[in-house]
Design a protein around this motif. Structure first.
Motif, PDB file in Angstrom:
ATOM      1  N   MET A  86      27.876 -56.066 -19.686  1.00 27.36           N
ATOM      2  CA  MET A  86      26.724 -55.432 -20.316  1.00 27.36           C
ATOM      3  C   MET A  86      27.153 -54.465 -21.407  1.00 27.36           C
ATOM      4  SD  MET A  86      24.140 -56.905 -19.188  1.00 27.36           S
ATOM      5  CE  MET A  86      23.204 -55.963 -20.354  1.00 27.36           C
ATOM      6  N   PHE A  92      27.975 -56.598 -24.290  1.00 34.19           N
ATOM      7  CA  PHE A  92      26.761 -57.155 -24.872  1.00 34.19           C
ATOM      8  C   PHE A  92      26.035 -56.116 -25.729  1.00 34.19           C
ATOM      9  CE2 PHE A  92      22.114 -57.631 -24.524  1.00 34.19           C
ATOM     10  CZ  PHE A  92      21.951 -58.849 -25.173  1.00 34.19           C
ATOM     11  N   ILE A  93      25.880 -54.906 -25.179  1.00 31.91           N
ATOM     12  CA  ILE A  93      25.194 -53.836 -25.920  1.00 31.91           C
ATOM     13  C   ILE A  93      25.953 -53.511 -27.203  1.00 31.91           C
ATOM     14  CG2 ILE A  93      24.552 -51.393 -25.866  1.00 31.91           C
ATOM     15  CD1 ILE A  93      24.108 -51.748 -22.818  1.00 31.91           C
ATOM     16  N   LEU A 146      25.585 -56.341 -29.746  1.00 34.97           N
ATOM     17  CA  LEU A 146      24.228 -56.355 -30.284  1.00 34.97           C
ATOM     18  C   LEU A 146      24.045 -55.245 -31.311  1.00 34.97           C
ATOM     19  CD1 LEU A 146      21.328 -57.454 -30.229  1.00 34.97           C
ATOM     20  CD2 LEU A 146      20.865 -55.868 -28.342  1.00 34.97           C
ATOM     21  N   ILE A 170      19.253 -51.418 -16.936  1.00 33.29           N
ATOM     22  CA  ILE A 170      19.708 -52.252 -18.042  1.00 33.29           C
ATOM     23  C   ILE A 170      19.963 -53.681 -17.578  1.00 33.29           C
ATOM     24  CG2 ILE A 170      21.626 -52.635 -19.651  1.00 33.29           C
ATOM     25  CD1 ILE A 170      21.788 -49.594 -19.966  1.00 33.29           C
ATOM     26  N   ILE A 171      20.622 -53.819 -16.441  1.00 32.53           N
ATOM     27  CA  ILE A 171      20.909 -55.160 -15.922  1.00 32.53           C
ATOM     28  C   ILE A 171      19.612 -55.895 -15.579  1.00 32.53           C
ATOM     29  CG2 ILE A 171      21.941 -56.430 -14.005  1.00 32.53           C
ATOM     30  CD1 ILE A 171      24.173 -54.326 -13.971  1.00 32.53           C
ATOM     31  N   GLN A 172      18.673 -55.198 -14.936  1.00 30.29           N
ATOM     32  CA  GLN A 172      17.391 -55.812 -14.606  1.00 30.29           C
ATOM     33  C   GLN A 172      16.627 -56.196 -15.867  1.00 30.29           C
ATOM     34  OE1 GLN A 172      15.479 -52.921 -12.101  1.00 30.29           O
ATOM     35  NE2 GLN A 172      16.727 -53.414 -10.304  1.00 30.29           N
ATOM     36  N   TYR A 184      17.922 -56.938 -18.758  1.00 28.17           N
ATOM     37  CA  TYR A 184      18.615 -58.072 -19.386  1.00 28.17           C
ATOM     38  C   TYR A 184      18.192 -59.389 -18.738  1.00 28.17           C
ATOM     39  CZ  TYR A 184      22.435 -61.181 -20.696  1.00 28.17           C
ATOM     40  OH  TYR A 184      23.176 -62.252 -21.154  1.00 28.17           O
ATOM     41  N   PHE A 185      18.174 -59.429 -17.418  1.00 26.50           N
ATOM     42  CA  PHE A 185      17.803 -60.660 -16.725  1.00 26.50           C
ATOM     43  C   PHE A 185      16.318 -60.962 -16.892  1.00 26.50           C
ATOM     44  CE2 PHE A 185      21.832 -59.991 -14.398  1.00 26.50           C
ATOM     45  CZ  PHE A 185      22.378 -61.245 -14.605  1.00 26.50           C
ATOM     46  N   SER A 186      15.512 -59.904 -17.069  1.00 23.72           N
ATOM     47  CA  SER A 186      14.092 -60.149 -17.328  1.00 23.72           C
ATOM     48  C   SER A 186      13.886 -60.828 -18.673  1.00 23.72           C
ATOM     49  CB  SER A 186      13.326 -58.819 -17.314  1.00 23.72           C
ATOM     50  OG  SER A 186      13.344 -58.229 -16.026  1.00 23.72           O
ATOM     51  N   LEU A 187      14.698 -60.426 -19.664  1.00 19.37           N
ATOM     52  CA  LEU A 187      14.623 -61.076 -20.965  1.00 19.37           C
ATOM     53  C   LEU A 187      15.024 -62.533 -20.900  1.00 19.37           C
ATOM     54  CD1 LEU A 187      16.093 -58.315 -23.325  1.00 19.37           C
ATOM     55  CD2 LEU A 187      13.715 -59.072 -23.184  1.00 19.37           C
ATOM     56  N   LEU A 188      15.967 -62.824 -19.995  1.00 15.50           N
ATOM     57  CA  LEU A 188      16.418 -64.208 -19.834  1.00 15.50           C
ATOM     58  C   LEU A 188      15.454 -65.029 -18.991  1.00 15.50           C
ATOM     59  CD1 LEU A 188      20.262 -63.725 -19.225  1.00 15.50           C
ATOM     60  CD2 LEU A 188      19.114 -64.327 -21.357  1.00 15.50           C
TER      61      LEU A 188
END
Length: 262
Positions: free
Chosen positions: A205, A208-209, A212, A252-254, A256-260
């Motif tokens: 993460m 990734f951040i 980005l 942040i992890i939650q 990220y997975f919500s976006l996916l």
């Protein structure tokens, strides 16, 4: 957290920020951060204690040296105020917990590394290497005392290894396909340091951040006409990614997975 305690941490941040100014200036030049005492680079005037009060001395002296009246960079009080704000915000998020002091130490180290990288495109081993060791020690010690912090000892050790190793693989792949170095080894050590503090699960993460944010800033610079050859240090993006993962790892992890769509 009570307002008086938060205010006290902000004041502590001002003092730490004053010290970080010394670190930011001297470490890249391989100078001691302890001695000699600070002095004006223009005339050598030794800065007296009452001329070294964070922010207030700058305002009282009107941004000029007391010895020769040459200008003092605005960045000195800016770093002090920035450190105070970051310290208070970190304390507000972490609360009066076992994680507070380690979280502040990591925040201060990241501030120093960010400004040094912006100035010199260097990330000194004097911060990153001890930072890796300290991250493992802090997590291991807290775990053994029954107050786990950011990662277990194994997660911390794996974080240091994976943090360094992931960027090393990416750097070698970039070198192979482009024939150019895409990042310095300081970036590898910084991600290894963040992995040691926050555990191996935080490493993807953080990367990734950082990627980005770096991509967005790079596009903005191109649109602003700064050119393809404008060097953009990667350390500040890694530092910001690490700081965000320090404060809001689960969110942040939650997110990220919500976006996916997970």
């Amino acid at each position: 957290m009570a307002a008086p305690l938060l205010f006290s941490i902000g004041l502590l941040g001002l003092l730490i920020g004053s010290f970080l100014n010394v670190v930011i200036h001297r470490l890249p030049r391989q100078l001691s951060v302890v001695s000699p005492p600070s002095s004006c680079p223009a005339c050598g005037h030794r800065i007296r204690p009452w001329e070294n009060i964070p922010v207030l001395s700058y305002l009282f002296l009107r941004g000029k040296c007391a010895g020769c009246a040459s200008g003092i960079s605005w960045r000195y009080p800016a770093v002090e105020l920035f450190t105070a704000g970051m310290s208070a915000f970190t304390a507000l998020q972490l609360g009066w917990t076992w994680a507070l002091l380690p979280g502040l130490l990591l925040t201060w180290a990241l501030i120093a590394l960010t400004f040094i990288d912006l100035d010199t495109q260097l990330l000194p081993d004097a911060i990153t290497k001890p930072g890796i060791v300290l991250g493992i020690i802090v997590n291991s010690g807290a775990y053994l005392l029954g107050h786990p912090l950011f990662a277990s000892p194994l997660e911390s050790i794996l974080g240091a290894i994976i943090g360094y190793g992931v960027l090393w693989l990416l750097a070698m792949a970039y070198l192979k396909f482009s024939g150019q170095h895409g990042m310095g080894f300081g970036d590898l050590k910084l991600l290894g340091m963040l992995g040691a503090w926050l555990g191996w699960t935080a490493v993807p993460m953080i990367l990734f951040i950082a990627a980005l944010l770096g991509g967005l800033i790079g596009i903005a610079l191109l649109l602003a006409g700064r050119g393809r050859h404008h060097a953009i240090p990667f350390g500040p993006y890694l530092a910001l990614g690490g700081w965000l993962m320090l404060l809001w790892p689960k969110e942040i992890i939650q997110g990220y997975f919500s976006l996916l769509g997970g």
